[in-house]
Design a protein around this motif. Structure first.
Motif, PDB file in Angstrom:
ATOM      1  N   CYS A  66      -8.991   4.612   4.349  1.00 40.71           N
ATOM      2  CA  CYS A  66      -7.973   3.767   4.978  1.00 40.71           C
ATOM      3  C   CYS A  66      -7.083   4.548   5.939  1.00 40.71           C
ATOM      4  CB  CYS A  66      -7.115   3.089   3.913  1.00 40.71           C
ATOM      5  SG  CYS A  66      -8.030   1.804   3.048  1.00 40.71           S
ATOM      6  N   CYS A  96       0.840  -1.206   0.000  1.00 44.53           N
ATOM      7  CA  CYS A  96       0.000   0.000   0.000  1.00 44.53           C
ATOM      8  C   CYS A  96       0.875   1.255   0.000  1.00 44.53           C
ATOM      9  CB  CYS A  96      -0.885  -0.007   1.236  1.00 44.53           C
ATOM     10  SG  CYS A  96      -1.808   1.532   1.440  1.00 44.53           S
ATOM     11  N   CYS A 104      -2.963   0.595  -4.534  1.00 47.56           N
ATOM     12  CA  CYS A 104      -3.880  -0.132  -3.665  1.00 47.56           C
ATOM     13  C   CYS A 104      -3.944  -1.565  -4.189  1.00 47.56           C
ATOM     14  CB  CYS A 104      -5.268   0.508  -3.679  1.00 47.56           C
ATOM     15  SG  CYS A 104      -6.470  -0.385  -2.667  1.00 47.56           S
TER      16      CYS A 104
HETATM   17  S1  SF4 Z   1      -7.189  -1.138   0.880  1.00 44.20           S
HETATM   18 FE1  SF4 Z   1      -5.753  -0.191  -0.522  1.00 44.20          FE
HETATM   19  S2  SF4 Z   1      -5.449   1.907   0.254  1.00 44.20           S
HETATM   20 FE2  SF4 Z   1      -6.397   0.697   1.884  1.00 44.20          FE
HETATM   21  S3  SF4 Z   1      -4.701  -0.032   3.119  1.00 44.20           S
HETATM   22 FE3  SF4 Z   1      -5.157  -1.647   1.621  1.00 44.20          FE
HETATM   23  S4  SF4 Z   1      -3.824  -1.198  -0.113  1.00 44.20           S
HETATM   24 FE4  SF4 Z   1      -3.862   0.628   1.160  1.00 44.20          FE
END
Ligand code: SF4
Lengths: 250, 353
Positions: free
Chosen positions: A52, A22, A213
């Motif tokens: 997030c 992420c 993401c």
């Molecule tokens: S859902 Fe996507 S933006 Fe949210 S923590 Fe996980 S990777 Fe990061």
């Protein structure tokens, strides 16, 4: 032994809840380095979004408030107007900033509020499970655009940095990506510059970061990094769109 | 105490004067009739005393600006009228959850929808039952004169800070637009220390203000603490006025402008020998239900008068003893009950007993 690499003082030792690969962790670190660099940690208040990064208060060693969805620029306005001696930054995702909070970001920018906004654009709603964002690319499949984003029904992805750069009230507007070390260094420089603008009372500063993401893109970390270069950057060009040399304030 | 000098003031201006007296230096708001005198007053007066006025892009933004300022420990305020207050419910729910003080003025107009700009009491439920999502309450004050517009604004700041909870002054278009003489308060208003405020983590661990509580059991215990706080508010902050209830055989219950109308009707009934009294809740949350319960041990007839189709009447019914009769007279959507209409209802129900 001489340490050659360490964590910024602005970040604590908590294990981040972000998914592997992420982009939030990288952006947190860059913001943390800026707070360290300007030695403003103990007079900074952060504004967390809904998304997030809502849990970012678990990772920063500065005061932080959680704002309602999309409202960080309004919360930051209330803060900076009442305590101009504090450094106020808002940290927002694409749903928060470019969809539900569009009015708040545009008007805070247009008023030239002396705050810093860090905008994390990963083209998807992360926390709610991968729905279409205002920045979702045409053709991109999400849980609410299962056949791919369709310009006839969903419109086009919004380019926030360009839009805000057209407003007279903004002082610094940039977009960067976190896909390569060179790009991360450019992003770092811009984030530093954005906080410097605020420290020097130069007005509204905004840095958009194209991030990953992997979870909701359905990709590995490596594929996600590649997608930034191959798909995101061609639509969301990088660069500094605006940089005032002197403040507008009289 | 005051010097007793009386000045003629418009209700909405009295709100602004009260806010400044209370130490409020930050006002955030969006234009809407019939409360525009408040932002106009604040935009004129705050810059003179080192304060800030921001005309927000919407009521969503104004309440969130208040949220931000309040989190830093300063007194700040917004004002609006019914449709704008609907937009603020999100921020009010967050502030109640985050235990942030704030003062919100609702100069109520009539609805639903765009409704009209005349006075109404149609926002009673929204104000006293929470209004936004989740289990929470605002502290709600109901002024019935321009003097009270001033006094209640100061009181709202004090109560909001004392209980770390948003407080609302529930006025209406008549109270906002009319002029009456008021006496300004001279003694200084004391602001409490706010050790919870975000001030930059200098020499202390970082502080967080939030309402997202994900750990097992955390949200439930937070909600229980909030309810505990509301019980404290109910224990200590109930305010009401009574007029000739001692020997009354019928008590009219009304708040705000309705209480003024009812007062004229009650006086007329008294002058004709009817034993009628007036009960006026000054705090709508906390609601003076206990006093109604006590009164209803003796008084068996209540007439609730409101500028709506019957909202506070539910709280009266919940509180009076089971053998008391509760009648209602109200006119909705900008129509205002006349003293004569109320008088006629008094006579009708008085005879029925
Ligand atoms: S859902 Fe996507 S933006 Fe949210 S923590 Fe996980 S990777 Fe990061």
């Amino acid at each position: 032994m001489k340490p050659v690499f360490s964590k910024p003082k602005a970040l604590n030792d908590a294990v981040m809840h972000y998914c592997p690969g992420c982009g939030h962790g990288v952006v947190h670190r860059l913001v943390g380095e800026a707070l360290d660099h300007f030695d403003i940690l103990d007079r900074t208040v952060g504004v967390a979004p809904v998304g997030c990064a809502v849990l970012m208060y678990d990772y920063f060693n500065c005061d932080i408030i959680e704002a309602p969805h999309g409202r960080p620029p309004a919360v930051a306005t209330g803060m900076k107007r009442s305590r101009p001696d504090l450094i106020i930054f808002a940290y927002q995702g694409d749903g928060d900033l470019a969809s539900i909070g569009l009015a708040e970001i545009v008007h805070a920018a247009n008023r030239g509020e002396n705050v810093t906004v860090i905008f994390v654009n990963n083209t998807v709603y992360g926390m709610t499970g991968g729905q279409m964002a205002p920045t979702t690319l045409l053709g991109q499949q999400t849980t609410t655009s299962p056949y791919g984003r369709n310009l006839n029904t969903d419109g086009y992805p919004i380019r926030m940095a360009e839009m805000l750069a057209t407003l007279e009230g903004t002082s610094y507007v940039a977009r960067h990506a976190i896909d390569t070390p060179a790009n991360i260094l450019r992003a770092r420089k811009s984030i530093f510059r954005a906080f410097e603008m605020q420290v020097k009372d130069m007005g509204f500063s905004f840095v958009e970061l194209l991030t990953t993401c992997p979870t909701n893109w359905g990709m590995s970390s490596r594929e996600s990094i590649r997608r930034i270069k191959e798909e995101l950057i061609p639509y969301f060009p990088l660069g500094v769109f605006k940089e005032k040399e002197v403040a507008d304030y009289i | 105490m005051s010097s007793g000098k009386r000045i003629l003031v418009k209700g909405n201006d009295a709100i602004g004067m009260g806010a400044i007296k209370a130490g409020c230096r930050f006002y955030f708001g969006y234009p809407i009739t019939p409360q525009n005198e408040i932002p106009e007053f604040m935009s004129r007066e705050l810059p003179k005393i080192g304060g800030e006025f921001v005309q927000a892009e919407s009521e969503l933004a104004s309440i969130n600006m208040v949220l931000g300022a309040s989190a830093l420990g300063v007194r700040s305020m917004t004002s609006s009228s019914s449709p704008g207050i609907s937009l603020m419910q999100e921020g009010l729910s967050y502030m109640a959850g985050q235990e942030l003080p704030a003062v919100v003025i609702n100069v109520v107009r009539c609805g639903p929808g765009l409704g009209g700009i005349a006075a109404s009491q149609g926002d009673y439920f929204q104000a006293v039952k929470g209004g936004g999502h989740g289990d929470y309450h605002l502290i709600v004050l109901a002024p019935a004169s321009v003097q009270e517009m001033y006094d209640h604004t100061i009181l709202a700041f004090d109560l909001a800070d004392r209980y770390r909870n948003p407080a609302m002054v529930l006025a209406d278009a008549i109270l906002g637009q009319m002029q009456e003489p008021i006496v300004e308060r001279e003694e200084e208003v004391q602001e409490p220390r706010k050790p919870w405020a975000l001030t930059g983590a200098k020499g202390r661990p970082a502080r967080h203000i939030k309402s997202l509580l994900l750990k097992e059991g955390e949200l439930e215990s937070h909600n229980r603490l909030l309810q505990e706080k509301y019980r404290e508010v109910q224990k200590h902050e109930i305010r009401y006025n009574e007029l000739e209830v001692e020997d009354a055989e019928l008590v009219v219950a009304a708040f705000g402008t309705s209480a003024r109308i009812a007062r004229t009707a009650v006086s007329k009934a008294r002058s004709e020998g009817l034993k009628v009294g007036l009960f006026r809740p000054v705090t709508l949350f906390p609601f003076p239900g206990e006093r109604l319960r006590v009164l209803s041990a003796r008084v068996k007839n209540f007439l609730v008068v409101e500028m709506n189709t019957g909202q506070m009447v539910e709280d009266v019914r919940l509180n009076v003893s089971g053998d008391a009769s509760v009648f209602f007279y109200g006119r909705p959507g900008g129509a205002i009950p006349t003293p004569m209409e109320v008088y006629e209802r008094i006579v009708k129900h008085y005879k029925e007993q």
